[in-house]
Design a protein around this motif. Sequence first.
Motif: not given
Length: 293
Positions: A199-200, A204, A207, A274, A278
């Motif tokens: 995700n980083c 996602y 996002k 950010t 998430y």
Amino acid sequence: MKQLLLGAFCLLSLSATAGKKFVVVRTDSAGIVVADSTALESKDSAWTVGGNKLLTGYTIERAETFTGPKIVTFEGCNFAANKHNNFISAKVNSYTEAGITFKVQEYYGMFGGALVTEESEVSKWQDEHPGSASSKKVITTDATQPAAAEGSRKYVVMRYDTYVTKSKKGEGPAFTFDGDESHEMVSVMVNNTADVWQNCKIGYYSKPAFQDGDYYEVVFTGYDAQDQVTGTVTVPMADYRDGKTYLCNEWTKVSLSGLGKVHKVVLTAQGSDTFNSYFSGAFGVCLDNISFK
């Protein structure tokens, strides 16, 4: 002067003995404790212990075997047949090693607490449709190799889940010494879970991935037996501040000495907007080789 000669003789006879802890005292009862025999030095007929010069009136009170810190490796955790972690469906399961208990709670596929596992995952972030990476596995570049730190097999995923941990008031990312015991923390190995890393790295759905200024940190907080804070240690797991593009993807050793002497350690997370978008509902981090005195 007789005491100085006696102290020097003792130091000379013990200076070659590895793994000893020397307790040196002087006549006013002030003490120097040294846990490494290589710290004993003699120069120009003057002795120093850990850089402290021994003068007339110093003598050795005792010399003890120094065994070093204890290390929790998780290798002793047994899984059910054909399982790769210590989940028990819809129940709380615990694992204890070296006097520390780790609890995990599973609830309809979600989990909170400390999951002992042996699996890793290579993120498919370069694929057109990479899918969702696992929250139960450590990130790796080679899933054929042992998943845990320093070539070992098993490790623990510490996870906070809003529903399990908060709404159900269930287990969270923490570990506790048994009874009323407290110990001085030394170090731990850390790594990202596959889902956090992915995700980083790529984002996602709608996002975005981490950009300049974004960051994610795990905060270790120590508590004594009276539930008072003993100290905190902040560990960056992703850091895109000040031109950096750091994203942890390998086992990394960090010091926990800033926690002091603890009975319990609780993990929380903090980060940029950010990161919060998430992981406001859940976050995870992988730990191994938890070391304490």
